[in-house]
Design an enzyme around this catalytic site. Structure first.
Site, PDB file in Angstrom:
ATOM      1  N   GLU A 167      -2.785 -29.480  -4.741  1.00  0.00           N
ATOM      2  CA  GLU A 167      -1.846 -30.578  -4.884  1.00  0.00           C
ATOM      3  C   GLU A 167      -2.263 -31.698  -3.938  1.00  0.00           C
ATOM      4  O   GLU A 167      -2.550 -31.425  -2.773  1.00  0.00           O
ATOM      5  CB  GLU A 167      -0.411 -30.123  -4.549  1.00  0.00           C
ATOM      6  CG  GLU A 167       0.169 -29.173  -5.571  1.00  0.00           C
ATOM      7  CD  GLU A 167       1.624 -28.812  -5.284  1.00  0.00           C
ATOM      8  OE1 GLU A 167       2.217 -29.382  -4.331  1.00  0.00           O
ATOM      9  OE2 GLU A 167       2.163 -27.959  -6.006  1.00  0.00           O
ATOM     10  N   HIS A 216       5.763 -31.513  -8.125  1.00  0.00           N
ATOM     11  CA  HIS A 216       6.466 -30.753  -7.085  1.00  0.00           C
ATOM     12  C   HIS A 216       7.783 -31.425  -6.680  1.00  0.00           C
ATOM     13  O   HIS A 216       8.067 -31.615  -5.494  1.00  0.00           O
ATOM     14  CB  HIS A 216       5.562 -30.561  -5.861  1.00  0.00           C
ATOM     15  CG  HIS A 216       5.886 -29.311  -5.094  1.00  0.00           C
ATOM     16  ND1 HIS A 216       4.934 -28.606  -4.401  1.00  0.00           N
ATOM     17  CD2 HIS A 216       7.056 -28.651  -4.890  1.00  0.00           C
ATOM     18  CE1 HIS A 216       5.498 -27.559  -3.813  1.00  0.00           C
ATOM     19  NE2 HIS A 216       6.790 -27.568  -4.096  1.00  0.00           N
ATOM     20  N   ARG A 220       4.619 -21.526  -6.604  1.00  0.00           N
ATOM     21  CA  ARG A 220       3.454 -22.100  -5.939  1.00  0.00           C
ATOM     22  C   ARG A 220       2.290 -22.111  -6.910  1.00  0.00           C
ATOM     23  O   ARG A 220       2.095 -21.171  -7.698  1.00  0.00           O
ATOM     24  CB  ARG A 220       3.092 -21.292  -4.677  1.00  0.00           C
ATOM     25  CG  ARG A 220       4.045 -21.493  -3.526  1.00  0.00           C
ATOM     26  CD  ARG A 220       3.970 -22.914  -2.972  1.00  0.00           C
ATOM     27  NE  ARG A 220       4.831 -23.140  -1.818  1.00  0.00           N
ATOM     28  CZ  ARG A 220       6.070 -23.610  -1.874  1.00  0.00           C
ATOM     29  NH1 ARG A 220       6.604 -23.875  -3.058  1.00  0.00           N
ATOM     30  NH2 ARG A 220       6.776 -23.813  -0.781  1.00  0.00           N
TER      31      ARG A 220
END
Length: 322
Positions: free
Chosen positions: A264, A283, A235
């Protein structure tokens, strides 16, 4: 599908694309009705009478799901849902999809490391300019020290492959335990400051919890060996991005492979976008054509256990959030 009094709501997205026939067959076997919807197209009414939700639910809709007993997340991360205040039923079971993504993410980690070591990003820029020229120096992974922080499904797969590539592998996990054969040294999280100065390659494979947020702080980045390459596939909150940017700009950190960032999407004005020694992959490290088969195996096993009243695989602790 024939309606019954027990309902499963399946929510899909770009990372979780379930097979309709699979759910029709398994729901028929266990006496459930089933609704399959894209998460962003689901509405509050879809949640009201669901006993089981599989996928990525909308947080706000969970608060009125009075019949809900079990949520099977399609993600390994659970911090966005592991909040007791979201649920009417305080005994709700939450499970994640740990075990689905480890293999593709581990491959992604080494794709980034090897692309950096062999200067593939610069060679690609040279190709676009029809430029034939060696890009030196290059780096060896063999004989290096790989530090893996977070020894869950992803971390174990990374460590296993790192050992096969000929690295010395050291790992950090929250609690002590038996050291796997593919890890040379195992440390607890409170010993991380002893580990960081040893790393030629640092891989972060951590969930988002209060304990992991900011774990790679400015002070800890300062502990890293000059020339280290950092990979984050856990993360984005684990890393102090401002300190990372400075370390990259000053050359103390040789490069970074970032599949995750905070926030993000990464803002367009972030200096990370323009750095030639940074790889950003939006991601997507967990994407794989094999994911659905692993998801199906997990769902099949957990649904059978649920019906039989047995403990479920990958149950999430609401305190630790994984």
């Amino acid at each position: 599908m024939t309606e019954t009094g027990r309902k499963i709501l399946v929510l899909y997205n770009v990372a979780f694309t379930p097979d309709k026939d699979f759910f029709e067959n398994i729901c028929r076997k266990y006496g459930f009705s089933c609704i399959i919807k894209q998460t962003r197209e689901s509405v509050q009414e879809d949640y009201l009478d669901a006993e089981i939700i599989i996928g990525q639910p909308v947080r706000e809709y969970l608060k009125k799901a009075e019949k809900l007993k079990w949520v099977q997340l399609s993600s390994a991360g659970a911090d966005h849902i592991a909040d007791p205040d979201l649920f009417v039923n305080k005994d709700v079971i939450l499970t994640n999809s740990s075990g689905v993504y480890g293999k593709p993410i581990a491959e992604h980690v080494f794709a980034m490391i090897l692309a950096f070591n062999r200067n593939l990003m610069q060679y690609e820029r040279n190709r676009q300019n029809c430029k034939w020229a060696p890009v030196l120096p290059m780096r060896d992974f063999y004989g290096s020290t790989l530090c893996v922080v977070g020894l869950g499904d992803i971390g174990k797969e990374v460590a296993f492959r790192g050992k096969a590539f000929g690295a010395r592998v050291i790992a950090v996990k929250r609690t002590s335990g038996e050291c796997p054969p593919y890890v040379d040294e195992l440390y607890r999280s409170d010993e991380i400051d002893r580990v960081l100065p040893q790393a030629d390659y640092l891989v972060l494979a951590l969930p988002n919890t209060p304990e992991t947020s900011g774990i790679l702080s400015e002070e800890r980045i300062a502990l890293l060996k000059p020339g280290v390459f950092i990979v984050n596939v856990g993360r984005g909150t684990a890393v102090c991005h401002e300190a990372l940017v400075r370390a990259l700009q000053e050359g103390r950190v040789a490069g970074a492979g970032l599949d995750v960032t905070h926030p993000e999407p990464l803002p367009a004005d972030s200096p990370l976008w323009k750095m030639p020694n940074v790889i950003i992959t939006s991601h997507t490290s967990g994407f794989s054509p094999g994911n659905w088969n692993r998801h199906a195996e997990l769902i099949r096993e957990n649904l059978a256990r649920y019906v039989e009243g047995k403990p479920l695989i990958n149950r999430v602790d609401f305190n630790t959030k994984y």
